[in-house]
Design a protein around this motif. Structure first.
Motif, PDB file in Angstrom:
ATOM      1  N   SER A 136       0.843  -1.192   0.000  1.00  0.00           N
ATOM      2  CA  SER A 136       0.000   0.000   0.000  1.00  0.00           C
ATOM      3  C   SER A 136       0.878   1.242   0.000  1.00  0.00           C
ATOM      4  O   SER A 136       1.773   1.388   0.827  1.00  0.00           O
ATOM      5  CB  SER A 136      -0.891  -0.010   1.240  1.00  0.00           C
TER       6      SER A 136
ATOM      7  N   ALA B 235      -6.285  -2.009   0.215  1.00  0.00           N
ATOM      8  CA  ALA B 235      -5.382  -3.163   0.224  1.00  0.00           C
ATOM      9  C   ALA B 235      -5.851  -4.212   1.231  1.00  0.00           C
ATOM     10  O   ALA B 235      -5.785  -5.422   0.962  1.00  0.00           O
ATOM     11  CB  ALA B 235      -3.955  -2.710   0.552  1.00  0.00           C
ATOM     12  N   LYS B 236      -6.338  -3.777   2.383  1.00  0.00           N
ATOM     13  CA  LYS B 236      -6.827  -4.724   3.388  1.00  0.00           C
ATOM     14  C   LYS B 236      -8.071  -5.457   2.888  1.00  0.00           C
ATOM     15  O   LYS B 236      -8.228  -6.663   3.123  1.00  0.00           O
ATOM     16  CB  LYS B 236      -7.128  -3.987   4.696  1.00  0.00           C
TER      17      LYS B 236
ATOM     18  N   SER C  69      -7.046  -8.075   0.489  1.00  0.00           N
ATOM     19  CA  SER C  69      -6.514  -9.225   1.216  1.00  0.00           C
ATOM     20  C   SER C  69      -7.624 -10.148   1.693  1.00  0.00           C
ATOM     21  O   SER C  69      -7.534 -11.372   1.573  1.00  0.00           O
ATOM     22  CB  SER C  69      -5.674  -8.737   2.402  1.00  0.00           C
TER      23      SER C  69
ATOM     24  N   ILE D 289       0.257  -7.558   3.926  1.00  0.00           N
ATOM     25  CA  ILE D 289       0.281  -6.174   3.458  1.00  0.00           C
ATOM     26  C   ILE D 289       1.542  -5.499   3.983  1.00  0.00           C
ATOM     27  O   ILE D 289       1.938  -5.700   5.144  1.00  0.00           O
ATOM     28  CB  ILE D 289      -0.966  -5.417   3.968  1.00  0.00           C
TER      29      ILE D 289
END
Length: 398
Positions: free
Chosen positions: A97, A107-108, A111, A143
């Motif tokens: 990120s 990004a989380k 995931s 991440i």
């Protein structure tokens, strides 16, 4: 006698890397942690700005899988699904990120989505019905975070997400996710990258990060560990944020700010809760339904919230005074004045009437949402606000 209740402190931060040029060691860190291929996740502006993206690409070197530069402040679910497709197409095994909190949140979510093959419509409906997205058991793609703003969202296990009719819904919805596995495995605090961010964006985000340190001191779940890191971080930020307001952006000006930011957020986001408290509850109440940037909202209300707190509770004022004024015996007014000087040095607005926020007629509804915000549960034990009290704070801030 100890001033703390019994406490259990479980905090698993990722590797914290600090220093100008440290992003040049991205490849080395990925290799050390057993990752082989990183997809950079950023907004379009960051992705198109050579002085930001190039050092990261160079730092990843052969571990660069590709760049997904499509995140937006709205943190949309459909954006995360596009990111998931990019991750799979580029055979990436870690998400890098780059930018502000929005890119880290996306990004989380990527995931979480990568952990199974749920249909976007199903996930969107779950978000609409529960306000969250269930997270499968087992491992999640890791991440790595490279922040470029000062909001202090990096050492966190939570993320926000929204969904629109494009996700198969009748209307837009928003919510969040939380899981210890979402803590970044490494965070690169590089003052050279922060220096690429426009000053007005840094200033607003800095107020948000600064307030995290204030709240961590007086939160009811404060510990000696978070006291130590938050107090030292506030001490660094107190002088350096004023200097940021007075001088041009440079790596030298930003170095103590970035160091302070790193410290104030250490331990604020844990499996058993967060130290975010009253000011962030006010921020939520003002930004959920009004077009006010959170840092700007914090700059307006923080002095008023602190004044109200100190009038009705201790608020750990001795420790705050030591960190901000250099004298633990300083009066509550001096603490508030220190916060106001930082806000003014950052050239942030000081009145609610000057932003696109609520008019006084809406204060009762806003006050109710502030009082019921989950962050209010972290208020000091000897502090018991009411809706009418919060309305009065809003009127003072107007």
């Amino acid at each position: 006698m100890s001033q703390y209740d019994r406490f259990r402190f479980e905090y698993r931060s990722g590797v914290l890397k600090y220093g100008t040029g440290c992003v040049g060691e991205l490849s080395e860190e990925l290799e050390r942690q057993g990752f082989r291929s990183g997809l950079v996740v950023s907004g379009s502006t960051v992705g198109a700005t050579a002085e930001v993206i190039d050092p990261v690409i160079d730092g990843l070197d052969e571990e660069l899988a590709g760049v997904f530069a499509e995140t937006t402040p709205e943190k949309r679910l459909e954006t995360a699904y596009k990111g998931l497709e990019a991750m799979e197409d580029n055979d990436a095994d870690v998400l890098v990120s780059l930018g502000g909190g929005s890119s880290l949140d996306v990004a989380k979510v990527i995931s979480v989505l990568a952990a199974d093959d749920r249909d976007p419509t199903v996930v969107g409906q779950e978000l609409a019905e529960t306000g969250s997205i269930s997270i499968p058991s087992g491992s999640l793609p890791p991440i790595v975070a490279v922040p470029t703003t000062l909001a202090g969202a990096d050492q966190s296990i939570v993320a926000g997400v929204t969904a629109t009719p494009k996700s198969g819904l009748n209307e837009a919805v928003s919510g969040g996710i939380s899981d210890p596995r979402l803590m970044p495995r490494a965070i690169f605090y590089d003052p050279a990258l922060f220096a690429t961010t426009p000053k007005r964006i840094l200033a607003a985000s800095a107020m948000n990060g600064f307030d995290k340190g204030l709240e961590t001191i007086y939160a009811r779940n404060a510990t000696p560990i978070t006291d130590a890191t938050a107090a030292q971080g506030l001490s660094l930020l107190e002088g350096s944020l004023k200097e940021l307001g007075e001088q041009s952006i440079s790596e030298e000006v930003l170095e103590p700010i970035v160091e302070g930011l790193l410290l104030v957020q250490y331990g604020i986001s844990r499996r058993d809760g967060t130290t975010l408290s009253i000011i962030h509850a006010f921020g939520h109440g003002l930004t959920r339904t009004y077009d006010v940037q959170q840092g700007a909202a914090h700059g307006i209300v923080a002095p008023h919230v602190l004044s109200y707190l100190f009038e009705n509770a201790d608020g750990r004022r001795e420790l705050l005074a030591e960190a901000l004024v250099g004298d633990g015996s300083a009066a509550a007014e001096e603490i508030v004045e220190s916060v106001e000087r930082i806000r003014d040095a950052l050239d942030l607005l000081s009145r609610l009437r000057d932003v696109d926020g609520p008019e006084p007629s809406a204060f009762p509804d806003v006050a109710e949402s502030i009082l019921t915000d989950s962050f209010m549960e972290n208020r000091p034990r000897d502090f018991d606000p009411t809706v009418s009290d919060i309305e009065e704070v809003l009127r003072d801030a107007y």
